[in-house]
Design an enzyme around this catalytic site. Sequence first.
Site, PDB file in Angstrom:
ATOM      1  N   ALA A 114       0.960  -1.329   0.115  1.00  0.00           N
ATOM      2  CA  ALA A 114      -0.102   0.024   0.099  1.00  0.00           C
ATOM      3  C   ALA A 114       0.804   1.175   0.076  1.00  0.00           C
ATOM      4  O   ALA A 114       2.240   1.148   0.383  1.00  0.00           O
ATOM      5  CB  ALA A 114      -0.930  -0.075   1.225  1.00  0.00           C
ATOM      6  N   GLU A 126      -0.623  -9.055  -0.519  1.00  0.00           N
ATOM      7  CA  GLU A 126      -2.162  -9.333  -0.430  1.00  0.00           C
ATOM      8  C   GLU A 126      -3.077  -9.377  -1.563  1.00  0.00           C
ATOM      9  O   GLU A 126      -3.986  -9.885  -1.625  1.00  0.00           O
ATOM     10  CB  GLU A 126      -2.721  -8.442   0.679  1.00  0.00           C
ATOM     11  CG  GLU A 126      -2.067  -8.587   2.269  1.00  0.00           C
ATOM     12  CD  GLU A 126      -2.411  -7.377   3.200  1.00  0.00           C
ATOM     13  OE1 GLU A 126      -1.684  -6.199   2.625  1.00  0.00           O
ATOM     14  OE2 GLU A 126      -2.622  -7.625   4.034  1.00  0.00           O
TER      15      GLU A 126
HETATM   16  N1  CO8 Z   1       4.424   3.123  -0.728  1.00  0.00           N
HETATM   17  C1  CO8 Z   1       5.033   4.313  -1.306  1.00  0.00           C
HETATM   18  N2  CO8 Z   1       6.167   4.471  -2.035  1.00  0.00           N
HETATM   19  C2  CO8 Z   1       6.946   3.475  -2.078  1.00  0.00           C
HETATM   20  C3  CO8 Z   1       6.464   2.225  -1.564  1.00  0.00           C
HETATM   21  C4  CO8 Z   1       5.325   1.864  -0.905  1.00  0.00           C
HETATM   22  N3  CO8 Z   1       4.779   0.806  -0.411  1.00  0.00           N
HETATM   23  N4  CO8 Z   1       7.709   1.359  -1.964  1.00  0.00           N
HETATM   24  C5  CO8 Z   1       8.422   1.858  -2.577  1.00  0.00           C
HETATM   25  N5  CO8 Z   1       7.921   3.195  -2.690  1.00  0.00           N
HETATM   26  C6  CO8 Z   1       8.811   4.091  -3.465  1.00  0.00           C
HETATM   27  C7  CO8 Z   1      10.091   4.733  -2.708  1.00  0.00           C
HETATM   28  O1  CO8 Z   1       9.594   5.705  -1.817  1.00  0.00           O
HETATM   29  C8  CO8 Z   1      10.900   5.258  -3.906  1.00  0.00           C
HETATM   30  O2  CO8 Z   1      10.279   6.371  -4.262  1.00  0.00           O
HETATM   31  P1  CO8 Z   1      11.326   7.783  -4.030  1.00  0.00           P
HETATM   32  O3  CO8 Z   1      12.406   7.414  -5.444  1.00  0.00           O
HETATM   33  O4  CO8 Z   1      10.418   8.937  -4.274  1.00  0.00           O
HETATM   34  O5  CO8 Z   1      12.008   7.652  -2.893  1.00  0.00           O
HETATM   35  C9  CO8 Z   1      10.579   4.222  -4.979  1.00  0.00           C
HETATM   36  O6  CO8 Z   1       9.370   3.682  -4.745  1.00  0.00           O
HETATM   37  C10 CO8 Z   1      11.798   3.259  -5.378  1.00  0.00           C
HETATM   38  O7  CO8 Z   1      11.914   2.672  -3.795  1.00  0.00           O
HETATM   39  P2  CO8 Z   1      13.216   2.362  -3.411  1.00  0.00           P
HETATM   40  O8  CO8 Z   1      14.123   3.521  -3.543  1.00  0.00           O
HETATM   41  O9  CO8 Z   1      12.997   2.207  -1.719  1.00  0.00           O
HETATM   42  O10 CO8 Z   1      13.913   1.165  -3.898  1.00  0.00           O
HETATM   43  P3  CO8 Z   1      14.746  -0.131  -3.486  1.00  0.00           P
HETATM   44  O11 CO8 Z   1      15.013  -1.103  -4.695  1.00  0.00           O
HETATM   45  O12 CO8 Z   1      15.924   0.613  -2.868  1.00  0.00           O
HETATM   46  O13 CO8 Z   1      13.956  -0.867  -2.200  1.00  0.00           O
HETATM   47  C11 CO8 Z   1      11.737  -2.018  -1.442  1.00  0.00           C
HETATM   48  C12 CO8 Z   1      12.942  -1.588  -2.785  1.00  0.00           C
HETATM   49  C13 CO8 Z   1      12.529  -2.965  -0.717  1.00  0.00           C
HETATM   50  C14 CO8 Z   1      10.513  -2.792  -2.045  1.00  0.00           C
HETATM   51  C15 CO8 Z   1      11.316  -0.713  -0.776  1.00  0.00           C
HETATM   52  O14 CO8 Z   1      11.130   0.037  -1.451  1.00  0.00           O
HETATM   53  C16 CO8 Z   1      10.488  -0.982   0.363  1.00  0.00           C
HETATM   54  O15 CO8 Z   1      10.954  -1.734   1.660  1.00  0.00           O
HETATM   55  N6  CO8 Z   1       9.138  -0.535   0.181  1.00  0.00           N
HETATM   56  C17 CO8 Z   1       8.237  -0.543   1.187  1.00  0.00           C
HETATM   57  C18 CO8 Z   1       7.794  -2.019   1.403  1.00  0.00           C
HETATM   58  C19 CO8 Z   1       6.565  -1.989   2.622  1.00  0.00           C
HETATM   59  O16 CO8 Z   1       6.997  -1.729   3.749  1.00  0.00           O
HETATM   60  N7  CO8 Z   1       5.350  -2.491   2.089  1.00  0.00           N
HETATM   61  C20 CO8 Z   1       4.304  -2.582   2.993  1.00  0.00           C
HETATM   62  C21 CO8 Z   1       3.381  -1.069   2.745  1.00  0.00           C
HETATM   63  S1  CO8 Z   1       2.235  -1.020   4.147  1.00  0.00           S
HETATM   64  C22 CO8 Z   1       0.941  -2.061   3.530  1.00  0.00           C
HETATM   65  O17 CO8 Z   1       1.031  -2.423   2.388  1.00  0.00           O
HETATM   66  C23 CO8 Z   1      -0.119  -2.321   4.320  1.00  0.00           C
HETATM   67  C24 CO8 Z   1      -1.425  -2.844   3.336  1.00  0.00           C
HETATM   68  C25 CO8 Z   1      -2.614  -2.744   4.197  1.00  0.00           C
HETATM   69  C26 CO8 Z   1      -3.231  -1.652   3.946  1.00  0.00           C
HETATM   70  C27 CO8 Z   1      -4.886  -1.787   4.403  1.00  0.00           C
HETATM   71  C28 CO8 Z   1      -5.493  -0.712   5.147  1.00  0.00           C
HETATM   72  C29 CO8 Z   1      -6.737  -1.174   5.325  1.00  0.00           C
END
Ligand code: CO8
Length: 258
Positions: A66, A112
């Site tokens: 998300a 999910e």
């Molecule tokens: N949300 C928003 N932006 C994201 C997300 C995300 N989940 N994941 C990546 N991005 C963005 C980064 O911020 C980055 O943007 P910017 O260049 O502007 O900084 C761009 O995508 C590229 O990402 P990275 O530079 O971080 O890329 P890497 O290759 O270094 O890392 C990863 C890749 C490991 C996937 C890393 O991006 C990461 O850890 N992302 C987050 C993963 C995460 O925690 N996901 C869970 C999110 S919470 C969730 O899903 C809850 C769901 C339930 C909600 C239901 C509510 C009722």
Amino acid sequence: MTGYETIKVERRGRVGLITLDRPEALNALNTQLMDEVVAAAGEFDRDPEVGALVLTGSERAFAAGADIKEMASLEFADAYLSGLFTGWEAFTRLRKPVVAAVAGYALGGGCELAMMCDILLAADTARFGQPEIKLGVIPGMGGTQRLTRAIGKAKAMDLVLTGRMMDAEEAERSGLVARIVPVADLLDEAVKLAATIAEMSPVATLMAKEAVNRAFETTLAEGVYFERRLFNGAFATADQKEGMAAFAEKRPPNFEGR
Ligand code: CO8
């Protein structure tokens, strides 16, 4: 099917293909993307020319969760009153089979969403996880429930409590994914799989999906009873006559969806 900004939508024969397309955010699932996926999938679901759907992302990410930036400043009341992300429930009510074609990250809401699909096809690069615990929250789109049903308590607890990722091999071994294919073949294989499904009797296909999903909602006795009602009902279709006649006549069936 035009005007979408966060997804690409196309038809390949009888297969409806939806591609998540927010590369700048690794396909993070924001409200706009959710609304667009649900709308496009709903259109395919209602289109008699479509027999099955494929949902995919990019080579780098199916979806990295998300959208954290959209959620970060929310208060409880904002999330609760707006029914945050509950729009995805409509996706779980699609009647036609959906194949998830996953390459790269399928994390949090991305994992999910893949689990809301009916068959999960993984590229050898796929990585699955529920990292919400690292953000101070827990899965919120069904992860604690669907992951546990798919891979059992031991592994689900391991993933949900540590936030670690599992690779495609481990995901297949655990029963989360149906098959692993080389990343270069992922989309072709997914479309081929969906096209195979789309050639079957549409009535039997919907019945089969409904019956398998019932297994997650009811007791064994009730589920078997439900299956039997549908099975008997299949004999009211022309496709049953055609399917069995084609077998006897040693020719491919020509299902008309009646
Ligand atoms: N949300 C928003 N932006 C994201 C997300 C995300 N989940 N994941 C990546 N991005 C963005 C980064 O911020 C980055 O943007 P910017 O260049 O502007 O900084 C761009 O995508 C590229 O990402 P990275 O530079 O971080 O890329 P890497 O290759 O270094 O890392 C990863 C890749 C490991 C996937 C890393 O991006 C990461 O850890 N992302 C987050 C993963 C995460 O925690 N996901 C869970 C999110 S919470 C969730 O899903 C809850 C769901 C339930 C909600 C239901 C509510 C009722």
